[in-house]
Design an enzyme around this catalytic site. Structure first.
Site, PDB file in Angstrom:
ATOM      1  N   CYS A  18       0.903  -1.269   0.159  1.00 43.85           N
ATOM      2  CA  CYS A  18       0.021   0.021  -0.031  1.00 43.85           C
ATOM      3  C   CYS A  18       0.887   1.238  -0.067  1.00 43.85           C
ATOM      4  CB  CYS A  18      -0.842   0.041   1.127  1.00 43.85           C
ATOM      5  SG  CYS A  18      -0.148   0.150   2.837  1.00 43.85           S
ATOM      6  N   CYS A  21       3.438   1.837   2.795  1.00 41.39           N
ATOM      7  CA  CYS A  21       4.676   1.214   2.714  1.00 41.39           C
ATOM      8  C   CYS A  21       5.700   2.003   2.082  1.00 41.39           C
ATOM      9  CB  CYS A  21       4.695  -0.173   1.626  1.00 41.39           C
ATOM     10  SG  CYS A  21       3.398  -1.237   2.488  1.00 41.39           S
ATOM     11  N   CYS A  85      41.712 -20.556 -21.897  1.00 43.42           N
ATOM     12  CA  CYS A  85      41.670 -21.747 -21.265  1.00 43.42           C
ATOM     13  C   CYS A  85      41.085 -21.233 -19.752  1.00 43.42           C
ATOM     14  CB  CYS A  85      43.272 -21.760 -20.865  1.00 43.42           C
ATOM     15  SG  CYS A  85      43.974 -20.601 -19.808  1.00 43.42           S
ATOM     16  N   CYS A  88      41.418 -17.944 -17.817  1.00 42.55           N
ATOM     17  CA  CYS A  88      40.787 -16.965 -18.316  1.00 42.55           C
ATOM     18  C   CYS A  88      39.460 -16.869 -17.652  1.00 42.55           C
ATOM     19  CB  CYS A  88      40.645 -17.036 -20.041  1.00 42.55           C
ATOM     20  SG  CYS A  88      41.956 -17.074 -20.785  1.00 42.55           S
ATOM     21  N   ASP A 489       5.529 -40.313  -2.954  1.00 43.03           N
ATOM     22  CA  ASP A 489       4.200 -40.270  -2.621  1.00 43.03           C
ATOM     23  C   ASP A 489       3.172 -41.400  -3.354  1.00 43.03           C
ATOM     24  OD1 ASP A 489       1.943 -38.997  -1.323  1.00 43.03           O
ATOM     25  OD2 ASP A 489       1.573 -37.999  -3.201  1.00 43.03           O
ATOM     26  N   ASP A 690       4.352 -34.198  -6.896  1.00 37.92           N
ATOM     27  CA  ASP A 690       3.699 -33.605  -8.261  1.00 37.92           C
ATOM     28  C   ASP A 690       4.336 -32.166  -8.389  1.00 37.92           C
ATOM     29  OD1 ASP A 690       2.361 -31.970  -6.291  1.00 37.92           O
ATOM     30  OD2 ASP A 690       0.487 -33.099  -6.630  1.00 37.92           O
ATOM     31  N   ASP A 694       3.188 -31.239  -2.852  1.00 37.76           N
ATOM     32  CA  ASP A 694       4.129 -31.837  -2.157  1.00 37.76           C
ATOM     33  C   ASP A 694       5.244 -30.768  -2.013  1.00 37.76           C
ATOM     34  OD1 ASP A 694       2.916 -34.302  -1.950  1.00 37.76           O
ATOM     35  OD2 ASP A 694       3.527 -34.599  -4.048  1.00 37.76           O
TER      36      ASP A 694
END
Length: 797
Positions: A18, A21, A85, A88, A489, A690, A694
């Site tokens: 709001c 804040c 290399c 670098c 699960d 899933d 979970d």
């Protein structure tokens, strides 16, 4: 306020709810000395003017965070240029991480930098400038930059190839001279001035890149492979030039300097070709995206660019064509090959109402679809994004290699100087000492160390994506190898996640139709999978539902509601018993022992529950669940099942799948606690769920697997996302992790042992500089080639 020291920044702020804040943040900032701040709630940004002599940017950010808000870091990826290399990569990483509020990680194999920074305090231009100041180049990676970067790399490869052939032609007579010397006929084969003439363009035209790279590295306070090559070849070249100019009675080593540069170029070309092959999987995914789509317009089918489609557009896909975007079938029936996304070779049937995904191939019938996700929101785009992020991430096992690469070159230079001094002192032969010192410089190779881990990660994650295993980052891939216990699960993981009503047992006073009407009317306010099963059965029986009021859900137990002013209960037998219902335990036990879930319905009369009947619901085991559990156990992994079902049903499912350990009657909110219990004795755990329901349990596990997840939410939630609805993919992911880590360890062993053995052999004069140069050039190629062997990994169907 002094205008010379006055700064202005704009910070994006997260968490404002709001205008109050914004006012609070503004007050906190304006209390600071020399600060004038204005916070806009609508744009969620703070515009701040401050005197950098009195206040630092970090203090401003701290003031905002102390007020309870957050500044979201921004992430950008840069394509790096002129890297030669691993040193670098370390050098660029240090240069970026020195910038305020910047966290950078450089991937040597992909030549990219992933950078997190606070917007407003840093810009992409400043990040690129830091890379340029360190002696390298960088460009921001955008959606269209894949093709441009590939074209740039191909052009650079062709240019390097031309330089190599020129270098080889100039070096060949010198190498013949060297071979002749070994046979005892080479001292006068070519005059010194001709050798000098041939070696000079190789040293300063072909080899210019090494001097430039070395200068940039040293100027930035680091050292890389270019320093070693430039120093080693220059020592051999200038010694030989001095012998030639002053007509000294010494052998010249122009063949060594020229051959080393030519062989290093050859090694870099082979390395570039091999590194390109590590990214073939991601390129194959990108190529799957169709460029055009067919849509209906004014009664005609017209072809339009695929990226012009918007959500809601109707598009048509003919047999043999790839789908341009994600969508839903609205007309037609066909089978679609989704192997490129899921790794599943069997085509999937499609009819009105089913989902289709971009880049999958329509096989038989004509499909008319409505676009649901387009552009960067398609599942293919999410997969490409995830694979790119994983390939750009660093595995914890790489930290040691990065540390060694950072100090490698200075240490080798010191060893070379000691070799020169000690050999000269012991043998009184400067030429021998010089050649040994050159051999030390050119055999040392930090590149193999730097490429050992990222190349294997790139091939492994790319191969996983082709098999429907999406790894979020390299750390997840590394941790998956260590998993000792996989927690699954039951619903949707071991089973298909599509429960069906198998038994309807009404009380004597009710018929099936009335009983189902009451049960389905109560369940219509619930989102539980068992509720959907009851609703589906009511729909099949053409039952008309009644409105339910005062609906209350008790998580993991049941529901309370009123129908026609009568209060009802629906839920587990324990839930009904808690409200005073008298249960038929014999009937319930028989159903539960068959692996079925029993729910009861009761009417509340004067605070006592009267049983109206029972419903038995079963969720069919997946066809591959038993094999998947057996495979995981054969891999030495313990499988634990968590379920909200009663102990009898849980025991029946566990027996059918071969699972020895299970936890019954575990409420959704308690699954995370069960995972933590298993972790207490130091067991490395993997949780399969899933990705949404979970979430707490997935977060509690060491490695989380989201199974059958087609949404961006699930892809972001898990460490490893399995596109297929199949527990076998968990075994595939762990198998891939083990194969990848095995390759990484082989690469690191080879890179370390090569340097540990090669440098001492060169120091004691057992390696000719040319042979040392060839060995150095091939070390990186061998590491990348070993990583490419991961392409042979296949999922166990």
């Amino acid at each position: 306020m002094n205008t010379a020291t006055q700064k202005h920044i704009e910070l994006p702020i997260e968490g404002m709810t709001c205008a109050a804040c914004a006012t609070r943040i503004e007050k906190n900032l304006n209390k600071l000395p020399g600060v004038e701040a204005a916070v806009n709630f609508a744009s969620e940004k703070a515009r701040i003017h401050y005197d950098d002599r009195q206040i630092k940017t970090g203090t401003l950010i701290e003031a905002i965070e102390k007020a309870g808000f957050h500044i979201t870091p921004q992430t950008v990826q840069l394509q790096l240029h002129k890297m030669t290399c691993a040193a670098c990569g370390t050098h660029i990483e240090k240069a970026l991480n020195r910038l305020p509020g910047v966290t950078a990680s450089v991937n040597v194999a992909t030549e990219t930098a992933k950078i997190r920074f606070v917007p407003g305090t840093m810009t992409v231009d400043r990040l690129i400038a830091a890379v340029v100041d360190a002696g390298y180049g960088a460009t921001e990676i955008s959606e269209t930059s894949h093709a441009e970067e590939k074209a740039r790399r191909q052009a650079a490869y062709r240019a390097e190839l031309r330089l190599f052939w020129i270098s080889a032609i100039l070096t060949l007579p010198l190498v013949v001279q060297m071979v002749g010397m070994f046979t005892g006929h080479g001292m006068d084969l070519l005059p010194h001035w001709l050798q000098w003439l041939l070696a000079t363009p190789v040293q300063f035209w072909i080899g210019k890149r090494f001097y430039i790279g070395a200068w940039h590295a040293l100027r930035g306070g680091g050292a890389n492979m270019d320093v070693l090559v430039a120093l080693g070849t220059s020592m051999a070249y200038f010694f030989s030039a001095a012998v030639t100019v002053f007509s000294l009675d010494q052998h010249v080593y122009f063949e060594a300097s020229a051959a080393i540069i030519t062989l290093v170029l050859l090694g870099k070309l082979m390395e570039a070709r091999a590194k390109d092959r590590t990214s073939e999987a991601i390129e194959a995914l990108i190529k799957l995206q169709p460029k055009t789509a067919r849509i209906e317009r004014d009664g005609r089918i017209v072809e339009v660019p695929a990226d012009s489609l918007k959500a809601g557009d109707i598009f048509i896909v003919r047999p043999g064509e790839n789908l341009p975007v994600d969508g839903v079938v609205i007309e037609g029936a066909s089978s679609v090959n989704e192997a490129m996304l899921t790794g599943e070779s069997l085509p999937v049937g499609k009819q009105p109402g089913t989902e289709v995904f971009a880049a999958t191939t329509n096989q038989q019938g004509l499909l008319k679809c409505r676009a649901t996700s387009v552009g960067a929101r398609t599942q293919l785009a999410a997969i490409i994004r995830l694979v790119e992020e994983a390939q750009g991430s660093k595995a914890p096992i790489q930290r040691m290699a990065d540390t060694v690469s950072g100090i490698f070159v200075p240490v080798v230079v010191v060893i070379s100087i000691f070799t020169l001094g000690i050999t000269w002192w012991l043998t009184a032969d400067f030429v021998t000492a010089l050649i040994n010192a050159v051999a030390v410089l050119v055999i040392a190779c930090p590149c193999a160390l730097g490429l050992a881990t990222p190349t294997a990660i790139m091939v492994g994650t790319g191969r996983g994506a082709q098999a429907g295993v999406l790894v979020k980052n390299a750390a997840a891939l590394e941790h998956a190898e260590k998993i000792q216990t996989v927690i699954v699960d039951k619903t949707g993981t071991l089973t298909e996640g599509k429960p069906q009503v198998t038994d309807i047992i009404p009380a004597d006073t009710l018929d099936e139709q009335t009983f189902i009407q009451i049960a389905a009317s109560l369940e219509q306010g619930s989102e539980h999978p068992l509720a959907r099963a009851v609703m589906d059965r009511a729909e099949k029986m053409n039952v008309t539902l009644k409105p339910a009021t005062d609906f209350t859900a008790v998580t993991g137990s049941g529901i309370k509601a009123r129908i026609d002013a009568t209060p009802y209960l629906l839920g587990s037998p324990q839930f009904l018993a808690q409200h005073g219902a008298t249960l038929n335990n014999d009937k319930i036990t028989v159903l539960q022992s068959e692996g079925k879930t029993v729910i009861g319905v009761a009417a509340l009369d004067n605070d006592s529950a009267r049983i109206l009947g029972y419903l038995a619901i079963a969720d069919r085991l997946r066809d591959t669940s038993v094999k998947a559990v057996q495979r995981l156990q054969d891999m030495g992994i313990e499988v634990v099942m968590l379920t909200g079902d009663n102990p009898l049903t849980a025991a029946a499912i566990a027996k059918r799948t071969g699972i020895m350990i299970y936890r019954a009657e575990v409420l959704p909110q308690d699954k995370a606690a069960e995972v933590k219990k298993l972790k207490e004795n130091g067991t490395v755990t993997g949780m399969v769920g899933d990705g949404i329901n979970d979430a707490p349990a997935l977060a509690a596990a060491d490695v989380s697997f989201a199974i059958g997840a087609g949404s961006d939410v699930a892809i972001e939630a898990a460490d490893i996302t399995l596109i297929r609805n199949d527990l076998m993919s968990v075994a595939d992911a762990i198998s891939l992790s083990r194969a990848t880590l095995r390759k990484i360890r082989q690469n690191l062993f080879f890179a370390f042992i090569y340097n540990v053995l090669g440098i001492p052999l060169a120091a004691v004069g057992m390696l000719n500089p040319v042979i040392a140069g060839a060995a150095m050039a091939m070390s990186s190629v061998s590491v990348v080639s070993n990583s490419l062997l991961l392409k042979r990994w296949h999922p166990n169907q």
